[in-house]
Structure formats: C-alpha cells, structure tokens
Write a protein that holds these residues in place. Structure first.
Motif, mmCIF file in Angstrom:
data_model
loop_
_atom_site.group_PDB
_atom_site.id
_atom_site.type_symbol
_atom_site.label_atom_id
_atom_site.label_comp_id
_atom_site.label_asym_id
_atom_site.label_seq_id
_atom_site.Cartn_x
_atom_site.Cartn_y
_atom_site.Cartn_z
ATOM 1 N N ARG A 113 20.857 -24.381 29.709
ATOM 2 C CA ARG A 113 21.202 -25.204 28.606
ATOM 3 C C ARG A 113 20.069 -26.375 28.571
ATOM 4 N NH1 ARG A 113 22.069 -30.546 29.323
ATOM 5 N NH2 ARG A 113 22.682 -30.910 31.179
ATOM 6 N N ILE A 114 19.069 -26.235 29.584
ATOM 7 C CA ILE A 114 18.149 -27.463 29.107
ATOM 8 C C ILE A 114 16.628 -26.607 28.705
ATOM 9 C CG2 ILE A 114 16.786 -29.280 30.528
ATOM 10 C CD1 ILE A 114 19.152 -28.818 32.373
ATOM 11 N N ASP A 115 16.082 -27.158 27.940
ATOM 12 C CA ASP A 115 14.938 -26.510 27.582
ATOM 13 C C ASP A 115 13.666 -26.743 28.270
ATOM 14 O OD1 ASP A 115 13.469 -25.246 25.423
ATOM 15 O OD2 ASP A 115 12.909 -27.226 24.277
ATOM 16 N N LEU A 116 13.406 -25.563 28.423
ATOM 17 C CA LEU A 116 12.133 -25.425 29.791
ATOM 18 C C LEU A 116 11.149 -24.249 28.777
ATOM 19 C CD1 LEU A 116 13.699 -25.224 33.035
ATOM 20 C CD2 LEU A 116 12.935 -27.595 32.227
ATOM 21 N N PRO A 117 9.607 -24.876 29.162
ATOM 22 C CA PRO A 117 8.983 -23.119 29.143
ATOM 23 C C PRO A 117 9.350 -22.309 29.521
ATOM 24 C CG PRO A 117 7.828 -24.970 29.786
ATOM 25 C CD PRO A 117 9.360 -25.507 30.362
ATOM 26 N N ARG A 118 8.561 -21.309 28.990
ATOM 27 C CA ARG A 118 8.764 -19.716 29.758
ATOM 28 C C ARG A 118 6.311 -20.076 29.309
ATOM 29 N NH1 ARG A 118 13.595 -21.444 29.504
ATOM 30 N NH2 ARG A 118 15.216 -19.305 29.377
ATOM 31 N N PRO A 119 6.106 -19.658 30.651
ATOM 32 C CA PRO A 119 4.548 -19.744 30.823
ATOM 33 C C PRO A 119 3.923 -18.571 30.615
ATOM 34 C CG PRO A 119 5.560 -21.307 32.516
ATOM 35 C CD PRO A 119 6.567 -20.571 31.976
ATOM 36 N N MET A 120 3.107 -18.570 29.739
ATOM 37 C CA MET A 120 2.012 -17.398 29.723
ATOM 38 C C MET A 120 3.512 -16.417 28.900
ATOM 39 S SD MET A 120 -0.242 -17.548 31.954
ATOM 40 C CE MET A 120 -1.481 -16.512 31.449
ATOM 41 N N LEU A 121 4.472 -16.568 28.663
ATOM 42 C CA LEU A 121 5.107 -15.304 28.470
ATOM 43 C C LEU A 121 4.327 -14.670 26.615
ATOM 44 C CD1 LEU A 121 7.913 -13.962 28.923
ATOM 45 C CD2 LEU A 121 8.692 -15.389 26.431
ATOM 46 N N GLY A 122 4.387 -13.127 27.136
ATOM 47 C CA GLY A 122 3.671 -12.476 25.636
ATOM 48 C C GLY A 122 2.407 -12.580 25.589
ATOM 49 N N GLN A 123 1.374 -13.653 27.072
ATOM 50 C CA GLN A 123 0.118 -13.429 26.682
ATOM 51 C C GLN A 123 -0.040 -12.350 28.253
ATOM 52 O OE1 GLN A 123 -0.695 -17.406 27.418
ATOM 53 N NE2 GLN A 123 0.508 -17.663 25.410
ATOM 54 N N GLY A 124 -0.642 -10.910 28.266
ATOM 55 C CA GLY A 124 -0.861 -10.747 29.322
ATOM 56 C C GLY A 124 0.142 -10.488 30.568
ATOM 57 N N PHE A 125 -0.248 -10.081 31.201
ATOM 58 C CA PHE A 125 0.811 -10.115 32.874
ATOM 59 C C PHE A 125 0.334 -11.611 33.527
ATOM 60 C CE2 PHE A 125 -0.410 -5.419 31.215
ATOM 61 C CZ PHE A 125 1.061 -5.055 31.578
ATOM 62 N N ASP A 126 -0.571 -11.602 33.484
ATOM 63 C CA ASP A 126 -0.343 -13.032 35.026
ATOM 64 C C ASP A 126 0.684 -13.645 34.270
ATOM 65 O OD1 ASP A 126 -3.182 -12.547 35.641
ATOM 66 O OD2 ASP A 126 -4.826 -13.471 34.682
ATOM 67 N N PHE A 127 0.729 -14.658 35.515
ATOM 68 C CA PHE A 127 2.455 -16.013 35.620
ATOM 69 C C PHE A 127 1.543 -17.258 35.694
ATOM 70 C CE2 PHE A 127 2.977 -11.578 37.306
ATOM 71 C CZ PHE A 127 4.469 -11.290 36.933
ATOM 72 N N SER A 128 2.032 -17.857 35.695
ATOM 73 C CA SER A 128 1.929 -19.870 35.523
ATOM 74 C C SER A 128 3.095 -19.732 35.559
ATOM 75 C CB SER A 128 0.952 -19.781 34.446
ATOM 76 O OG SER A 128 0.758 -21.772 34.147
ATOM 77 N N PHE A 129 3.353 -21.071 37.055
ATOM 78 C CA PHE A 129 4.520 -21.415 37.446
ATOM 79 C C PHE A 129 4.165 -23.194 37.190
ATOM 80 C CE2 PHE A 129 5.359 -16.934 38.371
ATOM 81 C CZ PHE A 129 6.557 -16.954 37.644
ATOM 82 N N SER A 130 2.891 -23.181 37.483
ATOM 83 C CA SER A 130 2.394 -24.685 37.926
ATOM 84 C C SER A 130 3.500 -25.828 36.620
ATOM 85 C CB SER A 130 1.298 -24.731 38.302
ATOM 86 O OG SER A 130 0.808 -26.363 37.552
ATOM 87 N N GLY A 131 3.450 -25.338 35.485
ATOM 88 C CA GLY A 131 3.573 -26.313 34.061
ATOM 89 C C GLY A 131 5.448 -26.307 34.053
ATOM 90 N N LEU A 132 5.702 -25.091 35.078
ATOM 91 C CA LEU A 132 7.374 -25.189 34.279
ATOM 92 C C LEU A 132 7.999 -25.868 35.239
ATOM 93 C CD1 LEU A 132 9.461 -24.051 34.038
ATOM 94 C CD2 LEU A 132 9.793 -22.301 34.922
ATOM 95 N N LYS A 133 7.672 -25.799 37.134
ATOM 96 C CA LYS A 133 7.777 -27.152 37.852
ATOM 97 C C LYS A 133 7.345 -28.799 37.333
ATOM 98 C CE LYS A 133 3.910 -27.666 40.225
ATOM 99 N NZ LYS A 133 3.205 -27.641 41.349
ATOM 100 N N THR A 134 6.045 -28.860 36.251
ATOM 101 C CA THR A 134 6.220 -29.918 36.247
ATOM 102 C C THR A 134 7.177 -30.565 34.664
ATOM 103 O OG1 THR A 134 3.669 -29.902 36.643
ATOM 104 C CG2 THR A 134 4.324 -31.654 35.333
ATOM 105 N N ALA A 135 7.158 -29.676 34.001
ATOM 106 C CA ALA A 135 8.989 -29.421 33.595
ATOM 107 C C ALA A 135 9.645 -29.904 33.641
ATOM 108 C CB ALA A 135 8.591 -27.968 32.166
ATOM 109 N N VAL A 136 10.807 -29.628 34.910
ATOM 110 C CA VAL A 136 11.665 -29.776 35.351
ATOM 111 C C VAL A 136 11.434 -31.200 36.068
ATOM 112 C CG1 VAL A 136 12.909 -29.106 37.077
ATOM 113 C CG2 VAL A 136 12.074 -27.760 36.577
ATOM 114 N N LEU A 137 10.597 -31.475 36.290
ATOM 115 C CA LEU A 137 10.152 -33.234 37.416
ATOM 116 C C LEU A 137 10.236 -33.850 36.028
ATOM 117 C CD1 LEU A 137 9.052 -34.765 39.585
ATOM 118 C CD2 LEU A 137 6.451 -34.542 38.874
ATOM 119 N N HIS A 138 10.013 -33.802 34.603
ATOM 120 C CA HIS A 138 9.947 -35.088 33.306
ATOM 121 C C HIS A 138 11.269 -34.793 33.563
ATOM 122 C CE1 HIS A 138 5.741 -35.284 33.006
ATOM 123 N NE2 HIS A 138 5.098 -34.242 32.809
ATOM 124 N N LYS A 139 11.732 -33.995 33.126
ATOM 125 C CA LYS A 139 13.706 -33.564 32.806
ATOM 126 C C LYS A 139 14.536 -34.514 34.542
ATOM 127 C CE LYS A 139 13.712 -30.611 29.782
ATOM 128 N NZ LYS A 139 13.970 -31.014 28.231
#
Ligand code: KG4
Ligand code: ZN
Length: 346
Positions: free
Chosen positions: A197-223
């Motif tokens: 239920r907590i709003d978190l980003p889905r990084p690089m969804l729909g943008q090619g095949f590469d991944f990125s998890f660092s921003g998601l991790k920072t988003a959790v840190l802010h929460k």
C-alpha cells in the motif's frame, strides 16, 4: 567422456561440493553439500577475509562428505568442475586451488566454470528436458541480467542493472528495516504479513531491458525516515518494496519473451529462491510462457549447478589446464550483446 563429475563452489559465503553421475545419457545429482558460513551475520554482510578462512577450514570435509553421500570414491571421479569467477577473489582461490590439487594428484580432468552460467543450468538438475531457446533472468546479490539463450553456451545479453543488483537492494532495504542479513528471505517472510500500500517507484519500467534499483532503495529510505512508527509500518514497507522489485522483473521478463518470441523463462540466482517471485511471475505470464525455476536449494549458491555447467562444457570436449586462475571479474564465455539490442525496445 566423464561419468562422474565433482563440483566445487566457493565464490562467496557458501562452501559447497556436489557429485553428478551419468544415468543413461544424462547427468544425475548424486549428492549436494552446502555449508553456509554464519560468521558474517553479526557484521550485516559478507566479510571477505573471514569468508576465505572459513572456506579453507571447510573445503576438505565438505568435499569428503559429498563423495560419501554419493557413495563414490575419489579415484572414481573423472573430472572436477570448479567456479573460477566471478566472486570474492580470496574465496574463489580456495576452491580453484583445491580443485587443481585434486586434478593434478589424481589425473582428473579440470574444468573452470563461470558462476552465472551455473545459475542458468540450475533448473535442468530437476527438469532434464528443459532446453533453450528461453529467456533467462538471473538475479543475485551481485548481478541482475536478462538473457536471450538461443542454445546452450550462447547467452545474448538483453539487459542488466545500471546500479544495484536486485538481491543487493533486498539486502540494503532489509538493513534499513533492521531485518538482518541476508535480506531477501527476511523481507519475503515479513512481506507475507504486510500489504503493498506504500507508493514506491517502478524504476525503468517500459524503458528497455536494463534495470535500476538504487532509486527504489533511496525511496524506501525516505519512507523509513519519514515514518513516526516504523514498527507498525515495517511489514507494509517490506511488502511494497518486494512488489515494486517483482513488478519490474516480471514486466521486463514479459517484454523479453515478446521480443524473442520464446515461450519459456528461466529464473536463477539467489533472488529466484523467492517462492513469491516464482508465483508472481507464473501468474502474470499465465498463457504466455512457462516459468522454469529450481527449488531454493539449487538457486542459492551451490556446487550442483557448477558441476552441471561443467558437465556441458566437458561434453563439448572443453577442459581447463592447471594454469586455471580464479578471477574476481571473470568474463563470461559465450556472453554477447544481442545483435538487435536497442535501448528503446522492450
Ligand atoms: O546467488 P546468490 O546466493 O549469491 C550471489 O551470487 O550473489 O544470491 C544471494 C542474494 C542475496 O542478495 C539475497 O538477499 C537474495 O539473493 N535472496 C533473496 C531471497 N533469498 C535470497 N531475495 C529475495 N527473496 C528471497 N527469498
Ligand atoms: Zn550466485
């Protein structure tokens, strides 16, 4: 021809040995021993120096135990397959030196194996008919790779992480939530009691095949920093973070299936130990593709998958010589960029 292959894996914090024996035309797993080092838990992560010392103490007994459980004597072993990299250099050296000593002293064939190729082969230990072409998603503590595997031995990279690996993000978020190390299993357990239920980003969804998890991790840190009652929200944070990671992994796997036209996806690496990931992936790909995933024991680091990948190379007539060296950043033989790779696709 090798009828009995001993596998050895010491790339990180598991000391493992396994025996594969020929059964009819293919290999069958006769034994698998995995000794997980517990010295690291108190430090919240793997301490390389302690890992190599623990491997050194354990490697002899672990190999002996694997042979005993398989009912195979050392002189019946035809070949030794060992992880040559990538991984922690001190840890890898213990396995590689041990394997070379066995091969040199006993006149056995030696084959160095790339750890990630081992992860791709893992599901075939339980499902011998599983064969390319397929899409492979390998997600571990050090890597997140999406591969087009048109045939065994050819791995076309469609995408990889641009920063943290998926497992690394699990470990770091677990540490923020004070859940200890390794983080993946702890988050999966806690997430069962929480809600996404907590709003978190889905990084690089729909943008090619590469991944990125660092921003998601920072988003959790802010929460985590923003909450006044972490105790009450911890399970929801675990569930929301896990859902965000699995949404991205699932969507990219689906895009890769569409791109390649294949109907099978193989999950491998430590993150594939998650039963939740397997079920989310299976649900979302219902009617589109089959999800092949080994049981957790074969997805965590283990020597059975190394012996299996080694078996494949031995059957092709390949072998290593006694100059085989451990390499922390071993290039993956057979890994190539997909010829039609384009960052805008997928
Ligand atoms: O493949 P692996 O055993 O070691 C490496 O080669 O890195 O992968 C370990 C990673 C760790 O980051 C761990 O947190 C993650 O796999 N992992 C999981 C789960 N079990 C292990 N991640 C999510 N859910 C799990 N149940
Ligand atoms: Zn691994």
């Amino acid at each position: 021809m090798s009828d009995v292959v001993l596998g050895i894996e010491t790339s990180c914090d598991e000391t493992s040995a396994a025996v594969l024996v020929r059964d009819g035309t293919g290999p069958e797993l006769a034994s698998l021993v995995i000794l997980s080092q517990d010295v690291h838990a108190v430090f919240g992560g793997v301490v390389p120096e302690l890992a190599s010392r623990a491997h050194l103490q354990a490697i002899g007994p672990v190999v002996d135990r694997a042979l005993a459980e398989a009912g195979v004597r050392l002189d019946a072993v035809d070949a030794v397959a060992v992880t040559a990299g990538p991984g922690l250099i001190g840890s890898l050296l213990v396995g590689v030196c041990y394997a070379k000593a066995l091969a040199a002293a006993g006149g056995k064939t030696l084959i160095g194996v790339h750890h990630l190729e081992g992860h791709v082969f893992a599901p075939t230990l339980e499902d011998p008919d599983l064969a390319p072409p397929f899409v492979a998603l390998i997600a571990s503590g050090g890597h997140t790779l999406l591969l087009d595997v048109p045939e065994w031995g050819i791995y076309r990279m469609l995408g990889e992480t641009r920063d943290d690996a998926a497992g690394e993000a699990f470990d770091k978020v677990a540490s923020m939530l004070e859940l200890g190390y390794p983080g993946g299993p702890a988050i999966e357990r806690l997430a069962k009691q929480g809600t996404d239920r907590i709003d978190l980003p889905r990084p690089m969804l729909g943008q090619g095949f590469d991944f990125s998890f660092s921003g998601l991790k920072t988003a959790v840190l802010h929460k985590v920093r923003g909450t006044s009652d972490l105790e009450a929200e911890r399970a929801d944070m675990a569930a929301s973070f896990q859902a965000a990671v699995f949404d991205v992994l699932t969507a990219k796997a689906a895009a890769a299936l569409e791109h390649t036209g294949y109907d099978t996806v193989v999950l491998g690496g430590g993150v594939a130990c998650s039963r939740t990931l397997a079920s989310v992936m299976t649900d979302r790909l219902q009617g589109l593709a089959r999800v092949a995933v080994a049981n957790p024991r074969l997805n965590a680091d283990n020597a059975a998958m190394i012996a299996r990948a080694g078996w494949f190379h031995l059957e092709r007539g390949e072998q290593s010589d006694l100059y085989l060296d451990a390499q922390a950043r071993l290039p993956w033989p057979g890994l190539e960029r997909a010829p039609d790779f384009s960052p805008s696709r997928g």
